[in-house]
Motif scaffolding. Structure first.
Motif, PDB file in Angstrom:
ATOM      1  N   SER A 153       6.198   4.492 -10.847  1.00  0.00           N
ATOM      2  CA  SER A 153       6.020   3.256 -10.095  1.00  0.00           C
ATOM      3  C   SER A 153       4.757   3.318  -9.245  1.00  0.00           C
ATOM      4  CB  SER A 153       7.246   3.022  -9.209  1.00  0.00           C
ATOM      5  OG  SER A 153       7.060   1.893  -8.386  1.00  0.00           O
ATOM      6  N   TYR A 154       4.511   4.476  -8.611  1.00  0.00           N
ATOM      7  CA  TYR A 154       3.318   4.639  -7.786  1.00  0.00           C
ATOM      8  C   TYR A 154       2.064   4.496  -8.634  1.00  0.00           C
ATOM      9  CZ  TYR A 154      -0.265   6.876  -4.949  1.00  0.00           C
ATOM     10  OH  TYR A 154      -1.428   7.155  -4.274  1.00  0.00           O
ATOM     11  N   THR A 155       2.044   5.159  -9.783  1.00  0.00           N
ATOM     12  CA  THR A 155       0.874   5.100 -10.667  1.00  0.00           C
ATOM     13  C   THR A 155       0.616   3.674 -11.115  1.00  0.00           C
ATOM     14  OG1 THR A 155       1.283   7.362 -11.424  1.00  0.00           O
ATOM     15  CG2 THR A 155      -0.125   5.981 -12.800  1.00  0.00           C
ATOM     16  N   ALA A 156       1.674   2.940 -11.440  1.00  0.00           N
ATOM     17  CA  ALA A 156       1.508   1.554 -11.879  1.00  0.00           C
ATOM     18  C   ALA A 156       0.926   0.687 -10.764  1.00  0.00           C
ATOM     19  CB  ALA A 156       2.853   0.998 -12.337  1.00  0.00           C
ATOM     20  N   ARG A 157       1.355   0.903  -9.526  1.00  0.00           N
ATOM     21  CA  ARG A 157       0.834   0.125  -8.401  1.00  0.00           C
ATOM     22  C   ARG A 157      -0.658   0.388  -8.196  1.00  0.00           C
ATOM     23  NH1 ARG A 157       5.489   1.991  -5.821  1.00  0.00           N
ATOM     24  NH2 ARG A 157       4.243   3.299  -4.402  1.00  0.00           N
ATOM     25  N   ILE A 158      -1.042   1.649  -8.321  1.00  0.00           N
ATOM     26  CA  ILE A 158      -2.465   1.990  -8.168  1.00  0.00           C
ATOM     27  C   ILE A 158      -3.291   1.295  -9.234  1.00  0.00           C
ATOM     28  CG2 ILE A 158      -4.130   3.875  -8.401  1.00  0.00           C
ATOM     29  CD1 ILE A 158      -2.768   3.788  -5.696  1.00  0.00           C
ATOM     30  N   ASP A 213      -2.596  -1.427 -10.870  1.00  0.00           N
ATOM     31  CA  ASP A 213      -2.622  -2.871 -10.624  1.00  0.00           C
ATOM     32  C   ASP A 213      -3.632  -3.208  -9.528  1.00  0.00           C
ATOM     33  OD1 ASP A 213      -0.701  -3.212 -12.537  1.00  0.00           O
ATOM     34  OD2 ASP A 213       0.974  -3.428 -11.141  1.00  0.00           O
ATOM     35  N   THR A 214      -3.692  -2.372  -8.480  1.00  0.00           N
ATOM     36  CA  THR A 214      -4.636  -2.600  -7.386  1.00  0.00           C
ATOM     37  C   THR A 214      -6.077  -2.514  -7.879  1.00  0.00           C
ATOM     38  OG1 THR A 214      -3.081  -1.714  -5.757  1.00  0.00           O
ATOM     39  CG2 THR A 214      -5.404  -1.771  -5.135  1.00  0.00           C
TER      40      THR A 214
END
Length: 661
Positions: A240-245, A247-248
């Protein structure tokens, strides 16, 4: 710790910073041919096998195939299982070599040459274990002089996995010669070199470490009591953290670039002084790009800036100082390359040829490759400036900035702090390979605060006991587990601290000495206050070798400096008795003084104390504490004035007599 990096260039950095292309691969649509017979990556030419232990050899073959392993006149025949895996067990062998090891199945035969039998040590931890010999104090000279073919290292590539893996991703055995020794772990090299001199048998080092890693990443799920659901939660949070990065970064950059448009057929087009960079973003220098709007980004980015030279200045000596860069750089002035450096903690200073500059506007371009954690022109070790004939001209400010490649792998300096991930990929595949013992240098990433450092006491014990159990089983021997206690680090403490993360972590490390067959090398006197990576690795390796000779080989050598035994208070003075003080204690200070002691009364307020040696004891006092109840030695992150040693020239270990929180 935050900002710590690997000392071994990642594939990204190695390929991109020097323009190297990818290794040859099968054509699209073609699968590589699977070999009929394959060995674990541990078994290559030059492999070192553990003496006096049953020797397993394993690999894969066609399911059901008969596999024969032959070594020194003895053969073992096994059959590959339904998945193709096979494992043969050879009888113990004495030290010696070189030999040949042959494995055959059907029409395939693999012969390993230059095989040695000796002692195998696993070297693990974080960056101070990973720190290469070539960058150690006197390391280049030591590497150039290395010519011992009976000392070898197997390097385990950086890898991670959410689940235990059965095989390593690669890693060859290399001899300690002038070509290869510079890449060895410096601590491991000096440790093994001293053991070679003392024992006269081949020594192999399996080097599996990662800068910035915390201890939780090196513990398996069972070793730290994690349930299946707990592991699933860790993996889900990571993804989830990797996906958020991502997306940013996509919101800022659009499609994430995967090919560096600044390099065309090996030509640095974005270093061209005529390039119009008006559309580029701006970024403050010095500073990381993560803190300037590119969170979590690893990859490649370019910087451009200009500087002016007056008529006549172009012919004067010029030097460009860029401080530190995370991780690697190539730098140009007016399109002329003036320097390149690999390694995030290496200060950059490049001489600029007179022919590269001219009066008026000059263009500076820097291509930065980052493999994890912070990235960019960080400037950690000083300002960024141009030296013009001895005059410093600051280059700090907004520079032009453009992202060239965004690495799609997870951040290597975050991934190595996720529980179990490094254990799964870099240790689990080694389990079962017979070893003599382990040397461990880690803890910096677990000493960020008192609470974390105190928790290390349990984690360190879990590490030792779980590795032993998983390596040899419940009935296996508790192989020697040796470690380096953290050195001094950080601003020198002028006032005795009531608490300190690194001091607490050292205490947590020392508590593991209660486990059998363990030992620690004290390094409190060889750190560097402002450097997380002190370069004196020879002293550390030598002390570790002494501990190994005592613990692992049973030699009658003094392997420890003075260690606290007990204390007594009489008339306001504290008398401290020590173990490992045979022949009396000594001060290495020119004036004979003993620093590093502090005392406290019932009010628990610590003050600096005077101290003097009395044979094998030390007497400590302070006029400010007429009724002392507790004493500490070297109890801070970066203690100063330490000069207490024994006759074996080994430093006294930090200690405290109180148990105050």
């Amino acid at each position: 710790m935050n900002g710590e990096r690997t000392w071994t260039a990642l594939a990204l950095a190695g390929a991109l910073i020097f323009g190297a292309g990818p290794a040859s691969r099968p054509l699209a649509g073609q699968a590589p041919a699977a070999p009929a017979l394959r060995l674990s990556p541990l078994f290559t030419d030059g492999v070192v096998l553990q003496r006096d232990a049953a020797l397993p050899v394993w690999g894969s073959a066609t399911p059901g195939a008969a596999v024969t392993v032959t070594f020194r006149g003895t053969s073992r025949a096994v059959r590959a299982d339904a998945s193709g895996a096979w494992r043969a067990l050879l009888p113990p062998q004495p030290a010696g070599g070189p030999y040949e090891l042959t494995i055959s199945a059907a029409d395939s035969t693999v012969t390993l040459r230059d095989v040695l039998v000796g002692d195998v040590w696993v070297a693990s931890g974080q960056s101070n274990m990973e720190f290469p010999l070539a960058q150690a104090r006197n390391g280049r000279e030591a590497a150039a002089a290395a010519h011992d073919s009976l000392l070898r290292q197997f390097f385990v590539p950086h890898a991670w996995s959410p689940a235990p893996k059965s095989e390593l991703e690669g890693g060859p055995w290399r001899p300690a010669d002038a070509r290869h020794a510079g890449d060895f772990t410096a601590v491991g090299y000096f440790f093994a070199r001293d053991l070679r001199r003392a024992l006269g048998v081949p020594i192999g080092i399996i080097h599996t470490s990662w800068g910035g890693a915390n201890v939780e990443s090196w513990l398996g799920a069972a070793g730290q009591g994690l349930s299946r659901s707990a592991v699933d939660s860790i993996v889900a949070a990571d993804r989830s953290y990797t996906a958020r990065i991502r997306d940013t970064l996509r919101a800022r950059l659009g499609a994430l670039p995967t090919v560096d448009s600044g390099l065309v057929a090996g030509r640095a087009v974005w270093a061209d002084p005529a390039l119009d960079d008006a559309s580029w973003a701006t970024l403050p220098v010095p500073g990381s790009w993560e803190t300037a709007g590119y969170p979590g980004m690893d990859g490649v980015a370019w910087y451009r800036a200009t500087f002016e030279l007056a008529p006549g200045e172009a012919g004067r000596p010029l030097r460009l100082v860029l401080g530190t860069i995370d991780d690697d750089d190539v730098t140009w002035v007016n399109g002329v390359e003036v320097g390149r450096t690999t390694g995030y903690d290496v200060p950059r200073g490049y001489a600029i040829p007179a022919a590269a500059v001219h009066a008026g506007r000059n263009v500076l371009a820097v291509r930065v490759v980052d493999g994890g954690g912070e990235g960019g022109i960080i400037g950690r070790r000083g300002p960024v400036y141009l030296d013009v004939g001895g005059e410093r001209r600051a280059l700090a400010g907004p520079w032009r900035f453009r992202v060239a490649v965004v690495e799609t792998k997870p951040d290597g300096q975050r991934i190595n702090k996720i529980p179990t991930y490094l254990y799964n990929a870099m240790l689990h595949p080694i389990l079962g390979y017979p070893i003599k013992g382990v040397i461990w240098y880690q803890g910096e990433s677990n000493a960020n605060n008192d609470e974390q450092a105190a928790a290390y006491r349990r984690l360190m014990a879990d590490l030792v006991t779980s590795w032993r159990k998983e390596w040899t089983g419940d009935g296996g021997r508790p192989f020697p587990f040796l470690w380096v206690q953290l050195p001094n680090y950080g601003p020198v403490d002028t006032v005795p601290p009531a608490h300190a993360g690194w001091a607490t972590l050292r205490e947590s490390q020392a508590a593991a000495l209660a486990l059998p067959n363990t030992g620690q090398a004290i390094a409190i006197d060889v750190g560097e206050a402002g450097n997380l990576h002190p370069t004196d690795k020879e002293t550390v390796g030598r002390r570790l070798a002494l501990v190994a000779r005592k613990v692992a080989y049973g030699e009658d050598v003094e392997a420890s400096g003075p260690t606290y035994r007990r204390f007594a208070v009489h008339d306001g003075r504290v008398t401290i008795e020590f173990d490992h003080a045979a022949g009396g204690l000594v001060s290495k200070a020119p004036d004979g003084k003993i620093g590093g002691f502090a005392v406290a009364g019932a009010d628990r307020r610590w003050v600096r104390a005077d101290a003097r040696i009395d044979g094998d004891r030390v007497v400590v006092w302070s006029d400010r504490v007429p009724r002392p109840v507790a004493v500490r030695y070297a109890w801070s992150n970066s203690p100063a004035g330490l000069s207490l040693y024994n006759r074996a020239d080994l430093p006294a270990a930090p200690f405290r007599t109180d148990d105050w929180p």
